[in-house]
Design a protein around this motif. Structure first.
Motif, PDB file in Angstrom:
ATOM      1  N   GLU A   4       0.865  -1.184   0.000  1.00  2.00           N
ATOM      2  CA  GLU A   4       0.000   0.000   0.000  1.00  2.00           C
ATOM      3  C   GLU A   4       0.899   1.230   0.000  1.00  2.00           C
ATOM      4  OE1 GLU A   4      -2.910   2.297   3.185  1.00  2.00           O
ATOM      5  OE2 GLU A   4      -2.271   0.251   3.610  1.00  2.00           O
ATOM      6  N   HIS A   5       0.519   2.230  -0.803  1.00  2.00           N
ATOM      7  CA  HIS A   5       1.325   3.441  -0.961  1.00  2.00           C
ATOM      8  C   HIS A   5       0.407   4.651  -0.881  1.00  2.00           C
ATOM      9  CE1 HIS A   5       2.391   6.670  -3.819  1.00  2.00           C
ATOM     10  NE2 HIS A   5       3.645   6.449  -3.486  1.00  2.00           N
ATOM     11  N   ALA A   6       0.835   5.672  -0.151  1.00  2.00           N
ATOM     12  CA  ALA A   6       0.114   6.946  -0.135  1.00  2.00           C
ATOM     13  C   ALA A   6       1.105   8.056   0.161  1.00  2.00           C
ATOM     14  CB  ALA A   6      -0.995   6.938   0.909  1.00  2.00           C
ATOM     15  N   VAL A  54       2.732   0.437   3.484  1.00  2.00           N
ATOM     16  CA  VAL A  54       2.251  -0.638   4.351  1.00  2.00           C
ATOM     17  C   VAL A  54       2.263  -1.920   3.549  1.00  2.00           C
ATOM     18  CG1 VAL A  54       0.420  -1.447   5.879  1.00  2.00           C
ATOM     19  CG2 VAL A  54       0.706   1.018   5.487  1.00  2.00           C
ATOM     20  N   ALA A  55       2.886  -2.946   4.090  1.00  2.00           N
ATOM     21  CA  ALA A  55       2.926  -4.252   3.445  1.00  2.00           C
ATOM     22  C   ALA A  55       1.850  -5.146   4.063  1.00  2.00           C
ATOM     23  CB  ALA A  55       4.304  -4.889   3.614  1.00  2.00           C
ATOM     24  N   VAL A  89      -4.806   6.512  -1.987  1.00  2.00           N
ATOM     25  CA  VAL A  89      -4.179   5.275  -1.517  1.00  2.00           C
ATOM     26  C   VAL A  89      -4.210   4.276  -2.667  1.00  2.00           C
ATOM     27  CG1 VAL A  89      -4.323   3.366   0.127  1.00  2.00           C
ATOM     28  CG2 VAL A  89      -4.856   5.702   0.867  1.00  2.00           C
ATOM     29  N   GLU A  90      -3.052   3.716  -2.990  1.00  2.00           N
ATOM     30  CA  GLU A  90      -2.955   2.739  -4.069  1.00  2.00           C
ATOM     31  C   GLU A  90      -2.247   1.495  -3.556  1.00  2.00           C
ATOM     32  OE1 GLU A  90      -2.667   5.400  -8.032  1.00  2.00           O
ATOM     33  OE2 GLU A  90      -0.843   5.366  -6.813  1.00  2.00           O
ATOM     34  N   HIS A  91      -2.486   0.389  -4.243  1.00  2.00           N
ATOM     35  CA  HIS A  91      -1.913  -0.900  -3.873  1.00  2.00           C
ATOM     36  C   HIS A  91      -1.091  -1.444  -5.042  1.00  2.00           C
ATOM     37  CE1 HIS A  91      -5.507  -0.364  -1.362  1.00  2.00           C
ATOM     38  NE2 HIS A  91      -4.764  -0.925  -0.426  1.00  2.00           N
ATOM     39  N   TYR A  92       0.068  -2.016  -4.722  1.00  2.00           N
ATOM     40  CA  TYR A  92       0.977  -2.524  -5.745  1.00  2.00           C
ATOM     41  C   TYR A  92       1.276  -3.992  -5.488  1.00  2.00           C
ATOM     42  CZ  TYR A  92       1.549   2.312  -7.056  1.00  2.00           C
ATOM     43  OH  TYR A  92       1.295   3.576  -7.479  1.00  2.00           O
ATOM     44  N   SER A  93       1.396  -4.742  -6.597  1.00  2.00           N
ATOM     45  CA  SER A  93       1.680  -6.174  -6.517  1.00  2.00           C
ATOM     46  C   SER A  93       3.189  -6.422  -6.518  1.00  2.00           C
ATOM     47  CB  SER A  93       0.991  -6.885  -7.684  1.00  2.00           C
ATOM     48  OG  SER A  93       1.490  -6.409  -8.906  1.00  2.00           O
ATOM     49  N   ALA A  94       3.567  -7.646  -6.772  1.00  2.00           N
ATOM     50  CA  ALA A  94       4.969  -8.059  -6.727  1.00  2.00           C
ATOM     51  C   ALA A  94       5.815  -7.248  -7.717  1.00  2.00           C
ATOM     52  CB  ALA A  94       5.087  -9.542  -7.058  1.00  2.00           C
ATOM     53  N   PRO A  95       7.077  -7.010  -7.373  1.00  2.00           N
ATOM     54  CA  PRO A  95       7.937  -6.219  -8.258  1.00  2.00           C
ATOM     55  C   PRO A  95       8.175  -6.916  -9.593  1.00  2.00           C
ATOM     56  CG  PRO A  95       9.145  -6.934  -6.282  1.00  2.00           C
ATOM     57  CD  PRO A  95       7.747  -7.423  -6.161  1.00  2.00           C
ATOM     58  N   VAL A  96       8.304  -6.125 -10.647  1.00  2.00           N
ATOM     59  CA  VAL A  96       8.694  -6.652 -11.946  1.00  2.00           C
ATOM     60  C   VAL A  96      10.212  -6.602 -12.104  1.00  2.00           C
ATOM     61  CG1 VAL A  96       6.498  -6.106 -13.042  1.00  2.00           C
ATOM     62  CG2 VAL A  96       8.334  -4.428 -13.077  1.00  2.00           C
ATOM     63  N   ALA A  97      10.874  -5.833 -11.244  1.00  2.00           N
ATOM     64  CA  ALA A  97      12.336  -5.753 -11.211  1.00  2.00           C
ATOM     65  C   ALA A  97      12.752  -5.307  -9.818  1.00  2.00           C
ATOM     66  CB  ALA A  97      12.849  -4.774 -12.249  1.00  2.00           C
TER      67      ALA A  97
END
Length: 99
Positions: A4-6, A54-55, A89-97
């Motif tokens: 989670e990112h804000a 937040v993870a 507030v946005e949510h991000y999945s697994a890294p691509v790099a």
């Protein structure tokens, strides 16, 4: 893991009170099943701007688990009045790099 990112823009002159309120609010979020960790970092270049990370195990741990809990009402009471404007507030999945 979901991240989670804000970007939190705190009202001028409220930075110290916000930081204290965030420390007080930590047990509210960390008690949520699926919570992994939280970081709040002040911006070096822009006073009053903070990065919230937040993870979570899953998106639902945040959206249903925390936001659906009674603890979230207390979190809002402690923190939401500091923000201007209210953060996206946005949510991000697994890294691509990563390195």
């Amino acid at each position: 893991m979901i991240l989670e990112h804000a970007l939190l823009q705190v009202k001028p002159g409220q930075e110290s009170a916000f930081e204290q309120a965030m420390r007080e609010a930590l047990p509210l979020i960390s008690a949520t099943p699926g919570f992994l960790r939280l970081e709040v970092r002040p911006c070096i270049e822009a006073k009053g701007k903070y990065l919230l990370l937040v993870a979570w195990d899953t998106l639902e741990a945040h959206t249903d688990g925390f936001r659906g809990s009674e603890r979230y009402g207390e979190w809002k009471r402690l923190l939401h009045h500091f923000y201007e404007p209210f953060p996206l507030v946005e949510h991000y999945s697994a890294p691509v790099a990563s390195a």
